[in-house]
Write a protein that holds these residues in place. Structure first.
Motif, PDB file in Angstrom:
ATOM      1  N   VAL A  45       0.837  -1.204   0.000  1.00 56.50           N
ATOM      2  CA  VAL A  45       0.000   0.000   0.000  1.00 56.50           C
ATOM      3  C   VAL A  45       0.868   1.248   0.000  1.00 56.50           C
ATOM      4  N   THR A  86      -2.664  -3.865  -9.226  1.00 56.57           N
ATOM      5  CA  THR A  86      -2.680  -4.083  -7.780  1.00 56.57           C
ATOM      6  C   THR A  86      -2.447  -5.522  -7.338  1.00 56.57           C
ATOM      7  N   GLU A 107      -6.256  -6.348   1.268  1.00 58.91           N
ATOM      8  CA  GLU A 107      -5.642  -5.284   0.479  1.00 58.91           C
ATOM      9  C   GLU A 107      -6.159  -5.284  -0.958  1.00 58.91           C
ATOM     10  N   ALA A 108      -5.729  -4.288  -1.705  1.00 60.79           N
ATOM     11  CA  ALA A 108      -6.304  -3.969  -3.007  1.00 60.79           C
ATOM     12  C   ALA A 108      -6.307  -5.120  -3.997  1.00 60.79           C
ATOM     13  N   ALA A 138     -11.603  -5.788  -4.479  1.00 60.32           N
ATOM     14  CA  ALA A 138     -11.689  -4.328  -4.540  1.00 60.32           C
ATOM     15  C   ALA A 138     -12.215  -3.865  -5.901  1.00 60.32           C
ATOM     16  N   PRO A 196      -7.766   4.939  -6.016  1.00 63.44           N
ATOM     17  CA  PRO A 196      -7.612   3.491  -5.857  1.00 63.44           C
ATOM     18  C   PRO A 196      -8.020   3.035  -4.462  1.00 63.44           C
ATOM     19  N   ILE A 197      -8.686   1.903  -4.393  1.00 57.72           N
ATOM     20  CA  ILE A 197      -8.951   1.273  -3.102  1.00 57.72           C
ATOM     21  C   ILE A 197      -7.653   0.633  -2.611  1.00 57.72           C
ATOM     22  N   ALA A 198      -7.235   0.999  -1.420  1.00 53.79           N
ATOM     23  CA  ALA A 198      -6.001   0.447  -0.852  1.00 53.79           C
ATOM     24  C   ALA A 198      -6.284  -0.833  -0.074  1.00 53.79           C
ATOM     25  N   ARG A 199      -7.340  -0.806   0.701  1.00 52.26           N
ATOM     26  CA  ARG A 199      -7.724  -1.974   1.492  1.00 52.26           C
ATOM     27  C   ARG A 199      -9.192  -1.830   1.873  1.00 52.26           C
TER      28      ARG A 199
END
Length: 507
Positions: A45, A86, A107-108, A138, A196-199
């Protein structure tokens, strides 16, 4: 300076000269984006955050991509863009399951296969908030993906408790589930436009077993029958439509006692042998000009799909009799059989169309589609399904967010509170000539007719730019305005822009 950032600096001087397409999961020749100057593969991340900060400082658009599970050129804008891939950011942590519910942090880049294996080893599952292939969780949340159910919460986002998004400054914003908050309602189907979705923190449950059963219905029993009554009683259910044969397959699943069976059914929708692929491709390619080939294809595929598409997981033997029993994820999704590849690896690819309608008008929608097939037949033209599982008719329980397919508000004057029916129409893409289908105008007329005659909402990765553009008039203007306001807050400079965001007017 890390090697990742060093590459970013070097790229800043060279990128415009080397912009190339970035492909969907279908591979070369199937661009998701046209003008990509770099593809980064972070492993943490922290790396993702650094890349977003670099893009923001350079004012270069940036998009995140997991497995590239999409069909059209709508992932990026047409401006020069960098991609954050990712898959290498895939830690799973903070597992907690006490009693009937718990949670886990992912996580992503965590895929459904990875999460399923991790949870099953701990006697846990994510319930019905899943999809039918190995995309990242994600990515599925960002694009509004869903399972088929009117009884259970089956939109993938329905299982999310927190979404951690990297905003346009490179800051991680933690958005906690709160259906009174527009931040949450935007983040829950964000299209990647907030960042962006990280987690994500995801809801989990104890593992469970299910049965899967399938019956063949006469077309009239569905078109003029109780569609809601055929779907709503089950944990998950759908139809596959065979329009040339005038049949439906009705597939449904529900929970059984864990100790009631030792069978370990494992489903595969896409596994295929090379010999099967060559035979199918040869027949379907001839269907570009010969409708009789398409008629034969549908007949063969319907016969194959009548049998269980399951193996016994413990020994990889074919299961031949319905119902099938097994563990949750294995029965609902499964994956690839050992030693086999998915159909697209053998150049069996499809055009797609998916539109959602209120389930209260399901009969009218399907009857209208039948009428379009019959209008061609009256001209002496026989149209068929050209996909291995027919036309997929799915369903979604109402779920409130700003850009999902199944929100329950009624600003279009139609009742969506009982859920939605999704008309998912994949069709074979010929490998030769202009790659157009037999009677190509039929498909465009069908999509335009449905968009113009019914309240509907598009799937964000299964529709062309043209279909998305036509569909905008059916979207809720208030939802678009509210989403745009959240997007402006998360990404004031628009570095996460995409064609979809531009088409629907939220950039």
């Amino acid at each position: 300076m890390t090697s990742l950032l060093m590459k970013a600096v070097v790229l800043g001087f060279l990128s415009s000269a080397f912009a190339v397409p970035f492909n969907t999961f279908d591979g070369p020749g199937f661009p998701a984006c046209y003008n990509v100057s770099a593809v980064y593969q972070p492993t943490s991340v922290v790396d993702m955050v650094s890349l977003v900060k670099m893009a923001a400082a350079s004012n270069i658009p940036v998009r995140a991509s997991g497995k590239g599970h999409m069909w059209y050129d709508t992932m990026c804008s047409d401006s020069e863009t960098i991609i954050i891939q990712t898959e290498g950011v895939h830690s799973i942590s903070d597992f907690e399951l006490t009693g009937s519910e718990g949670s886990v942090m992912i996580e992503a880049g965590v895929t459904f296969f990875e999460l399923a294996d991790y949870l099953h080893a701990r006697n846990a599952s994510i319930g019905y908030a899943l999809v039918n292939w190995n995309m990242t969780v994600a990515g599925a949340v960002a694009m509004g993906a869903h399972r088929s159910s009117l009884r259970e919460a089956s939109m993938v986002a329905s299982g999310v408790l927190e979404i951690h998004i990297i905003d346009g400054t490179g800051t991680i914003q933690k958005v906690v589930r709160d259906e009174t908050s527009d931040d949450w309602l935007a983040a829950s189907t964000s299209l990647g436009l907030l960042g962006p979705i990280a987690r994500m923190k995801f809801k989990i449950f104890p593992s469970f077993k299910l049965y899967a059963k399938q019956e063949t219905l006469a077309e009239n029993d569905v078109l003029n029958g109780d569609i809601y009554g055929l779907i709503a009683p089950y944990a998950t259910a759908n139809f596959w439509w065979w329009p040339y044969l005038r049949k439906f397959h009705h597939r449904y699943y529900d929970v059984i006692p864990t100790a009631s069976t030792n069978q370990q059914g494992f489903q595969s929708t896409f596994s295929i042998t090379e010999i099967e692929a060559i035979a199918a491709r040869t027949l379907l390619d001839s269907g570009k000009i010969l409708p009789t080939s398409n008629m034969l294809s549908e007949t063969i595929f319907e016969g194959i799909w009548s049998a269980p598409n399951f193996h016994e997981k413990s020994n990889d033997t074919t299961i031949t009799v319905w119902p099938v029993y097994g563990w949750d994820y294995d029965v609902l999704i499964g994956g690839l059989y050992p030693g086999l590849l998915p159909e697209w690896d053998y150049n069996l690819r499809a055009y797609t169309l998916e539109l959602a309608f209120p389930v209260t008008i399901a009969n009218r929608v399907l009857q209208r589609v039948r009428g379009l097939f019959d209008a061609q037949l009256a001209k002496g033209i026989t149209m068929t399904s050209t996909y291995r599982s027919g036309i997929n008719i799915k369903f979604g329980r109402a779920y409130n967010d700003l850009l999902g397919q199944v929100w329950a508000n009624t600003t279009d004057g139609t009742d969506w509170t009982k859920g939605a029916i999704m008309f998912d129409f994949p069709s074979y893409r010929p490998t030769w000539g202009d790659n157009l289908r037999f009677n190509e105008p039929f498909y465009h007329n069908l999509s335009s007719t449905l968009i113009n005659e019914f309240p509907c909402r598009p799937h964000w990765t299964k529709n062309s730019r043209d279909v998305l553009t036509q569909s905008v008039k059916n979207l809720d203007p208030g939802h678009l305005q509210r989403f745009a306001a959240v997007r402006e807050k998360f990404d004031p400079n628009g570095i996460f822009k995409s064609v979809v965001g531009q088409i629907i007017g939220v950039m």
